[in-house]
Design a protein around this motif. Sequence first.
Motif, short mmCIF file in Angstrom:
data_model
loop_
_atom_site.label_atom_id
_atom_site.label_comp_id
_atom_site.label_asym_id
_atom_site.label_seq_id
_atom_site.Cartn_x
_atom_site.Cartn_y
_atom_site.Cartn_z
N ALA A 15 0.82 -1.21 0.00
CA ALA A 15 0.00 0.00 0.00
C ALA A 15 0.86 1.26 0.00
N SER A 16 2.09 1.15 0.49
CA SER A 16 3.01 2.28 0.52
C SER A 16 3.57 2.61 -0.86
N GLY A 17 3.36 1.72 -1.83
CA GLY A 17 3.92 1.89 -3.17
C GLY A 17 5.15 1.06 -3.41
N GLU A 18 5.76 0.55 -2.34
CA GLU A 18 6.94 -0.30 -2.49
C GLU A 18 6.56 -1.60 -3.21
N GLN A 19 7.48 -2.10 -4.02
CA GLN A 19 7.22 -3.33 -4.76
C GLN A 19 8.37 -4.31 -4.55
N LEU A 20 8.02 -5.55 -4.23
CA LEU A 20 9.00 -6.59 -3.97
C LEU A 20 8.88 -7.71 -5.00
N LEU A 21 9.99 -8.36 -5.29
CA LEU A 21 10.02 -9.48 -6.23
C LEU A 21 10.58 -10.71 -5.54
N SER A 22 9.97 -11.86 -5.80
CA SER A 22 10.49 -13.12 -5.27
C SER A 22 10.08 -14.28 -6.17
N ARG A 23 10.90 -15.31 -6.15
CA ARG A 23 10.58 -16.53 -6.90
C ARG A 23 9.40 -17.27 -6.27
N TRP A 24 9.17 -17.03 -4.95
CA TRP A 24 8.12 -17.75 -4.25
C TRP A 24 7.21 -16.80 -3.48
N LEU A 25 5.94 -17.15 -3.41
CA LEU A 25 4.97 -16.38 -2.62
C LEU A 25 4.20 -17.34 -1.73
N VAL A 26 4.20 -17.07 -0.42
CA VAL A 26 3.46 -17.89 0.53
C VAL A 26 2.28 -17.08 1.08
N VAL A 27 1.08 -17.53 0.78
CA VAL A 27 -0.13 -16.88 1.28
C VAL A 27 -0.42 -17.43 2.68
N ALA A 28 -0.22 -16.58 3.69
CA ALA A 28 -0.39 -17.03 5.08
C ALA A 28 -1.38 -16.14 5.82
N THR A 29 -2.31 -15.55 5.08
CA THR A 29 -3.33 -14.71 5.71
C THR A 29 -4.44 -15.54 6.35
N GLY A 30 -4.56 -16.81 5.96
CA GLY A 30 -5.44 -17.74 6.63
C GLY A 30 -6.92 -17.58 6.37
N GLU A 31 -7.69 -18.46 7.00
CA GLU A 31 -9.14 -18.50 6.83
C GLU A 31 -9.84 -17.38 7.58
N ASN A 32 -9.15 -16.77 8.54
CA ASN A 32 -9.80 -15.82 9.46
C ASN A 32 -9.24 -14.41 9.32
N ALA A 33 -9.04 -13.97 8.10
CA ALA A 33 -8.40 -12.67 7.87
C ALA A 33 -9.33 -11.49 8.14
N GLU A 34 -10.60 -11.63 7.79
CA GLU A 34 -11.54 -10.52 7.91
C GLU A 34 -12.83 -10.99 8.56
#
Length: 390
Positions: free
Chosen positions: A121-140
Amino acid sequence: MSSPTSVLGPIIVGAGPSGLAVAACLADAGIPSTVLEKSDCVASLWQHRTYDRLKLHLPKKFCELPLMSFPADFPKYPSKQQFISYMESYAAFFNIFPKFNSEVETAWFDSAIGCWRVKLASGEQLLSRWLVVATGENAEPALPDIPGIEKFGGRLTHTCNYKSGAEFEDNKVLVVGCGNSGMEVSLDLCRYNGRPHMVVRNTVHVLPREMLGMSTFGFAVKLLRWLPVTAVDRILVAVSNMTLGGTDRLGLRRPKMGPMEMKNLTGKTPVLDVGALGLIEAGKIKVVNGVKEITRTGAKFVDGKEEQFDSIVLATGYRSNVPSWLKGVDDGFFTSEGLPKDQFPKGWKGANGLYCVGFTRRGLLGTSSDALNISQDILLQWPAIQTTIN
């Protein structure tokens, strides 16, 4: 916009138990990671969105993260603050330093460079070979669509903002939802002279927290080693009826499907009673039918009755927020609800270096299993990536 920054190792979105578990397993394998957390602390759901009296519903041995046990002096069912201290100690032990206040605005796989782009949201952008979604079932928080809810003139809150019944002292409170949160909130309200009316719209399994001298979950796990799930369910319900009595008499009708089978197929967790049933039987917690409409002063029910309430607490659970930020995953890995399409234990790995953890509907045991699988899978790829870098 600044130039994207390439990071060594996976990007992990979420610093709750799931994200920390993956980061710890990776660290143990010698692989660095970047953990992004939109809040200001680890385990933010526990720190900011849980009520004060919360304790683990399962014994601590079933809630440990990989590679580190709970302190030996912790009770069988650790409190909220004890669990938070365990999470903080876990992060410190494995030298996990999340980037706090780093909300992911969007993430997508850039096939041109073979990397995941993660824009904050700050505008910063990151690059990686892997992405792990760990926000889970109870995010909102999951908010129900009840006609007229916007009209209510009293206090309206979701359990994510509920801390203590002291805030509702002497209030007549409509508690919408009869899961573990709804039961415990109702129990807590009674301790402060509240008059909870708990909405029970559907069938629900209520089990004692312990059976035959052991935790109900542990008892079920032992039985499942030898018996099919349908037989285990029959035993659980029979022992529950002997211990608690038939719950139908209290307006809590049991589903035809057994508790463990229902948990496996739908993710719906049975309620473990910690005292609410006794208060229902004593008339201190009223069980009411489904809500048809919320009015300015209360609610109309499907059975035609209408009552006034001072406050309403929505104990309606949580949902995934993955669809709001993860884009371009068109292979059917996630459903429209933001959950892995494949059931446990297969739902942890997607395409192009995409992983997810904390979506098994099997609590922290499922999280631990996924975290270990993810770290081992990335470890297999790590030598080739290191060769490329060097």
